[in-house]
Write a protein that holds these residues in place. Structure first.
Motif, PDB file in Angstrom:
ATOM      1  N   LEU A  82      16.627  30.605  47.328  1.00  0.00           N
ATOM      2  CA  LEU A  82      17.423  30.073  48.434  1.00  0.00           C
ATOM      3  C   LEU A  82      18.344  28.967  47.940  1.00  0.00           C
ATOM      4  O   LEU A  82      19.531  28.921  48.281  1.00  0.00           O
ATOM      5  N   VAL A  83      17.792  28.084  47.097  1.00  0.00           N
ATOM      6  CA  VAL A  83      18.568  26.939  46.613  1.00  0.00           C
ATOM      7  C   VAL A  83      19.734  27.397  45.727  1.00  0.00           C
ATOM      8  O   VAL A  83      20.824  26.834  45.780  1.00  0.00           O
ATOM      9  N   ILE A  84      19.512  28.442  44.923  1.00  0.00           N
ATOM     10  CA  ILE A  84      20.607  28.961  44.096  1.00  0.00           C
ATOM     11  C   ILE A  84      21.508  29.881  44.926  1.00  0.00           C
ATOM     12  O   ILE A  84      22.724  29.843  44.803  1.00  0.00           O
ATOM     13  N   GLY A  85      20.868  30.698  45.760  1.00  0.00           N
ATOM     14  CA  GLY A  85      21.605  31.734  46.480  1.00  0.00           C
ATOM     15  C   GLY A  85      22.534  31.199  47.554  1.00  0.00           C
ATOM     16  O   GLY A  85      23.616  31.746  47.766  1.00  0.00           O
ATOM     17  N   ILE A  91      30.133  30.027  48.016  1.00  0.00           N
ATOM     18  CA  ILE A  91      31.307  30.084  47.148  1.00  0.00           C
ATOM     19  C   ILE A  91      31.922  31.479  47.209  1.00  0.00           C
ATOM     20  O   ILE A  91      33.141  31.634  47.243  1.00  0.00           O
ATOM     21  N   MET A  92      31.053  32.494  47.251  1.00  0.00           N
ATOM     22  CA  MET A  92      31.542  33.870  47.277  1.00  0.00           C
ATOM     23  C   MET A  92      32.480  34.103  48.461  1.00  0.00           C
ATOM     24  O   MET A  92      33.503  34.783  48.326  1.00  0.00           O
ATOM     25  N   THR A  93      32.151  33.523  49.625  1.00  0.00           N
ATOM     26  CA  THR A  93      33.007  33.748  50.787  1.00  0.00           C
ATOM     27  C   THR A  93      34.372  33.072  50.629  1.00  0.00           C
ATOM     28  O   THR A  93      35.303  33.384  51.354  1.00  0.00           O
ATOM     29  N   LYS A  94      34.470  32.125  49.693  1.00  0.00           N
ATOM     30  CA  LYS A  94      35.736  31.415  49.505  1.00  0.00           C
ATOM     31  C   LYS A  94      36.607  32.055  48.427  1.00  0.00           C
ATOM     32  O   LYS A  94      37.753  31.651  48.212  1.00  0.00           O
ATOM     33  N   ILE A  95      36.020  33.015  47.725  1.00  0.00           N
ATOM     34  CA  ILE A  95      36.748  33.610  46.597  1.00  0.00           C
ATOM     35  C   ILE A  95      37.799  34.590  47.089  1.00  0.00           C
ATOM     36  O   ILE A  95      37.620  35.255  48.117  1.00  0.00           O
TER      37      ILE A  95
ATOM     38  N   MET B   4      36.277  23.692  39.208  1.00  0.00           N
ATOM     39  CA  MET B   4      35.706  23.966  37.894  1.00  0.00           C
ATOM     40  C   MET B   4      34.193  24.128  37.984  1.00  0.00           C
ATOM     41  O   MET B   4      33.606  25.058  37.436  1.00  0.00           O
ATOM     42  N   LEU B   5      33.597  23.199  38.727  1.00  0.00           N
ATOM     43  CA  LEU B   5      32.150  23.199  38.876  1.00  0.00           C
ATOM     44  C   LEU B   5      31.690  24.498  39.526  1.00  0.00           C
ATOM     45  O   LEU B   5      30.718  25.114  39.115  1.00  0.00           O
ATOM     46  N   ARG B   6      32.449  24.905  40.538  1.00  0.00           N
ATOM     47  CA  ARG B   6      32.156  26.152  41.236  1.00  0.00           C
ATOM     48  C   ARG B   6      32.156  27.340  40.294  1.00  0.00           C
ATOM     49  O   ARG B   6      31.224  28.128  40.255  1.00  0.00           O
ATOM     50  N   ASN B   7      33.245  27.449  39.523  1.00  0.00           N
ATOM     51  CA  ASN B   7      33.363  28.574  38.606  1.00  0.00           C
ATOM     52  C   ASN B   7      32.241  28.554  37.577  1.00  0.00           C
ATOM     53  O   ASN B   7      31.694  29.593  37.229  1.00  0.00           O
ATOM     54  N   PHE B   8      31.893  27.360  37.125  1.00  0.00           N
ATOM     55  CA  PHE B   8      30.830  27.235  36.145  1.00  0.00           C
ATOM     56  C   PHE B   8      29.503  27.728  36.731  1.00  0.00           C
ATOM     57  O   PHE B   8      28.754  28.467  36.103  1.00  0.00           O
ATOM     58  N   PHE B   9      29.259  27.329  37.976  1.00  0.00           N
ATOM     59  CA  PHE B   9      28.026  27.738  38.658  1.00  0.00           C
ATOM     60  C   PHE B   9      27.944  29.264  38.777  1.00  0.00           C
ATOM     61  O   PHE B   9      26.927  29.872  38.444  1.00  0.00           O
ATOM     62  N   MET B  10      29.058  29.866  39.217  1.00  0.00           N
ATOM     63  CA  MET B  10      29.091  31.331  39.332  1.00  0.00           C
ATOM     64  C   MET B  10      28.821  31.961  37.973  1.00  0.00           C
ATOM     65  O   MET B  10      28.048  32.909  37.849  1.00  0.00           O
ATOM     66  N   PHE B  11      29.461  31.407  36.950  1.00  0.00           N
ATOM     67  CA  PHE B  11      29.321  31.955  35.607  1.00  0.00           C
ATOM     68  C   PHE B  11      27.867  31.915  35.146  1.00  0.00           C
ATOM     69  O   PHE B  11      27.340  32.898  34.613  1.00  0.00           O
ATOM     70  N   VAL B  12      27.220  30.759  35.393  1.00  0.00           N
ATOM     71  CA  VAL B  12      25.826  30.625  34.958  1.00  0.00           C
ATOM     72  C   VAL B  12      24.935  31.645  35.658  1.00  0.00           C
ATOM     73  O   VAL B  12      24.085  32.287  35.033  1.00  0.00           O
ATOM     74  N   VAL B  13      25.159  31.841  36.967  1.00  0.00           N
ATOM     75  CA  VAL B  13      24.326  32.797  37.696  1.00  0.00           C
ATOM     76  C   VAL B  13      24.519  34.210  37.150  1.00  0.00           C
ATOM     77  O   VAL B  13      23.553  34.940  36.909  1.00  0.00           O
ATOM     78  N   TYR B  14      25.783  34.593  36.918  1.00  0.00           N
ATOM     79  CA  TYR B  14      26.019  35.933  36.383  1.00  0.00           C
ATOM     80  C   TYR B  14      25.441  36.080  34.974  1.00  0.00           C
ATOM     81  O   TYR B  14      24.894  37.133  34.628  1.00  0.00           O
ATOM     82  N   ALA B  15      25.548  35.012  34.174  1.00  0.00           N
ATOM     83  CA  ALA B  15      24.978  35.053  32.826  1.00  0.00           C
ATOM     84  C   ALA B  15      23.470  35.285  32.914  1.00  0.00           C
ATOM     85  O   ALA B  15      22.906  36.114  32.196  1.00  0.00           O
ATOM     86  N   TYR B  16      22.843  34.571  33.834  1.00  0.00           N
ATOM     87  CA  TYR B  16      21.405  34.689  34.075  1.00  0.00           C
ATOM     88  C   TYR B  16      21.045  36.139  34.396  1.00  0.00           C
ATOM     89  O   TYR B  16      20.065  36.681  33.897  1.00  0.00           O
ATOM     90  N   LEU B  17      21.881  36.788  35.229  1.00  0.00           N
ATOM     91  CA  LEU B  17      21.576  38.160  35.634  1.00  0.00           C
ATOM     92  C   LEU B  17      21.812  39.171  34.514  1.00  0.00           C
ATOM     93  O   LEU B  17      21.194  40.217  34.478  1.00  0.00           O
ATOM     94  N   TYR B  18      22.754  38.855  33.604  1.00  0.00           N
ATOM     95  CA  TYR B  18      23.145  39.875  32.633  1.00  0.00           C
ATOM     96  C   TYR B  18      22.633  39.663  31.211  1.00  0.00           C
ATOM     97  O   TYR B  18      22.531  40.632  30.460  1.00  0.00           O
TER      98      TYR B  18
END
Lengths: 287, 256
Positions: A82-85, A91-95, B4-18
């Protein structure tokens, strides 16, 4: 060709599904329910007399502690998801809408490959000589390899890894539906960011939060192979406990009682989900 | 929030998944047995995999179960969805309720209940127990997939067809099946994947007479390093990618 009447077609179809569900869903669960009230028997799996002992045991320190600890692991994994998701979905909705379908696709893609194999990959990644340690060492963030594998942390990392997309998807669809004008209105009325988040965004996305937790917590309890591969033999999930009761120590009644406990927990969570949905719908109707 | 922080966060999550997936694929071509460092490109593990008869046999078993199971689940599930869409019958609530329970209940609960059923009724653990279990856990996904597609179509169209003299079979063949086809295909694909993916239910209801791939892999990776598994994993990842692509293509074609 024989002309089939609506009636006949309907009877056959409904008959098949009823037979299947009664035989493979209702009957098996009913059997487990009955077994959970019987006594242990090594050669026959279960025996008379009827007893409540199996349920009482869940609250005894000797047996119960294992069950509650394993439940706790799944709860931690759910909270982390939940905390990560939540920020991720937000953020996804803003992309930019151009990239969004692709990013969502990337999110669900791992789901299509075998989860056991992915957990094995995670095991290689987390190992003492694994890539994570190598990278951290070469960056100078740590001085000697850290032991993650065979700890509770590794199991939680593994659970979050497998289940995070199941948290993000419902959160995303809940956040996407959020009416942004409500936030502007709140801002105009003097609500600060924190108040807007706690009093507007969270309540309005509650169905997403609850269904995400449902989709993570329930499977997380059963994934015994995650605990086996990443936690060594030390860390247990509810699934490991049930599995060993059924397949190793042959104590079916106690295993059945834990399983029924899980079913009750599931029913409770689904109930909470309906309530959250209903509450939200009522509020929307009032407007 | 900072961009920047946002993009970094997204990147880390995707890295974690892949990352774990990339590691497996990379190591499957790595000459080094332990995959600790890169020792040159090698097909070695693939060769060893194809010479490993027990693994190949388990893979064949898995595909057979997944294929037959997905097909049965798709037939029964689609018919159920059609019945739920078209008819009012007693117990309709019970059917959708039970399907919902199957979908939500943790795998382990279903595994235990089916094991109890098979042992008490006397079905020996092997091909049939696996097949019945796999059909059962795939069913609700097919029903939901097909039903949610049919729900979007006006049911009066079927009445019109009947008034114009179409028989039940004609209505099914000429109207309902073509409309539901994309959902039926994606239901089948989902069932096939779920069946190949399953570890929890299978480990309860399978026996030594019919070993399947996930369980074989499970016992291999529990004991130690087996680089053949990396090769096998890579093949399975590619296979599932192909399946997803096919699914996407079919979905797109029918949307257009």
């Amino acid at each position: 060709m024989m002309k089939m009447t609506t009636n006949k077609f309907q009877k056959i179809t409904v008959g098949i599904i009823f037979a299947w569900l009664i035989f493979f869903v209702f009957a098996p669960n009913f059997l487990v329910f009955i077994v959970s009230f019987l006594s242990k028997d090594v050669s026959n799996f279960y025996a008379l007399p009827f007893t409540f002992e199996n349920y009482a045991r869940l609250f005894e320190p000797l047996y119960g502690t294992v069950v509650w600890n394993s439940l706790y692991m799944s709860v931690i994994a759910t909270v982390l998801c939940l905390v990560i998701g939540y920020p991720f979905a937000f953020i996804m909705t803003k992309i930019n809408e151009k990239y969004r379908p692709f990013l969502m696709f990337l999110l669900v893609l791992p789901f299509w490959t075998n989860s056991l194999i992915r957990i094995y990959g995670m095991k290689v990644f987390l190992g003492v000589k694994g890539i994570l340690n190598e990278v951290l060492l070469s960056l100078g963030l740590i001085n000697e390899p850290i032991r993650i594998l065979n700890t509770e942390v590794a199991v939680i990392i593994g659970l979050v890894y497998l289940l995070l997309p199941f948290m993000i998807l419902p959160l995303y669809s809940a956040i996407e539906k959020l009416d942004l004008r409500l936030l502007e209105a709140a801002k105009d009325l003097g609500a600060n960011a924190f108040q807007r988040f706690v009093r507007i965004i969270i309540p309005l996305t509650m169905p997403g939060i609850v269904s995400g937790c449902l989709l993570v917590l329930l499977p997380a309890m059963g994934m015994f192979y995650v605990a086996d591969l990443l936690g060594g033999a030390k860390v247990l999930l509810v699934g490991n406990v049930i599995k060993s009761e059924f397949l190793v120590s042959r104590n079916w009644p106690f295993g059945a009682a834990i399983s029924i406990g899980l079913t009750i927990l599931m029913a409770l969570l689904i109930f909470v989900y309906y309530k959250a949905n209903k509450l939200l719908n009522k509020k929307v109707e009032l407007e | 929030m900072n961009r920047m922080l946002r993009n970094f966060f997204m990147f880390v999550v995707y890295a974690y998944l892949y990352i774990p997936i990339f590691i497996l694929v990379g190591n499957s071509f790595n000459g080094d047995r332990y995959g600790l460092s890169w020792k040159g490109f090698s097909w070695n593990w693939y060769e060893r995999l194809f010479n490993n008869d027990t693994l190949i046999q388990a893979a064949v078993h898995s595909v057979v179960i997944a294929f037959v199971g997905a097909t049965l689940a798709t037939i029964i599930g689609s018919l159920t969805a059609i019945a739920l869409y078209r008819y009012k019958f007693r117990g309709k609530q019970a059917v959708s309720g039970m399907l919902f329970v199957v979908m939500m209940s943790p795998d382990i609960v279903m595994a235990v209940s089916l094991l109890a059923l098979f042992m008490i009724v006397g079905i020996s653990l092997g091909f049939w127990s696996l097949l019945l279990a796999h059909v059962t856990f795939c069913l609700p996904y097919v029903v939901v997939s097909v039903f949610s597609r049919l729900k979007g179509f006006d049911i009066r169209m079927l009445e019109a067809a009947r008034d114009l003299g179409a028989s039940e079979i004609t209505i099914l063949r000429k109207i309902i099946l073509p409309l539901a086809l994309p959902a039926i295909v994606s239901g089948w694909l989902l069932s096939f994947t779920l069946s190949l993916d399953d570890v929890v239910v299978s480990s309860f209801v399978s026996g030594a007479s019919y070993e399947i791939l996930p369980l074989k892999i499970y016992s291999l990776v529990k004991t130690g390093v087996t680089p053949e598994v990396n090769a096998l994993a890579t093949i399975m990842i590619v296979l599932s990618l192909v399946l997803v692509m096919v699914g996407q293509l079919i979905g797109r074609k029918h949307k257009a």
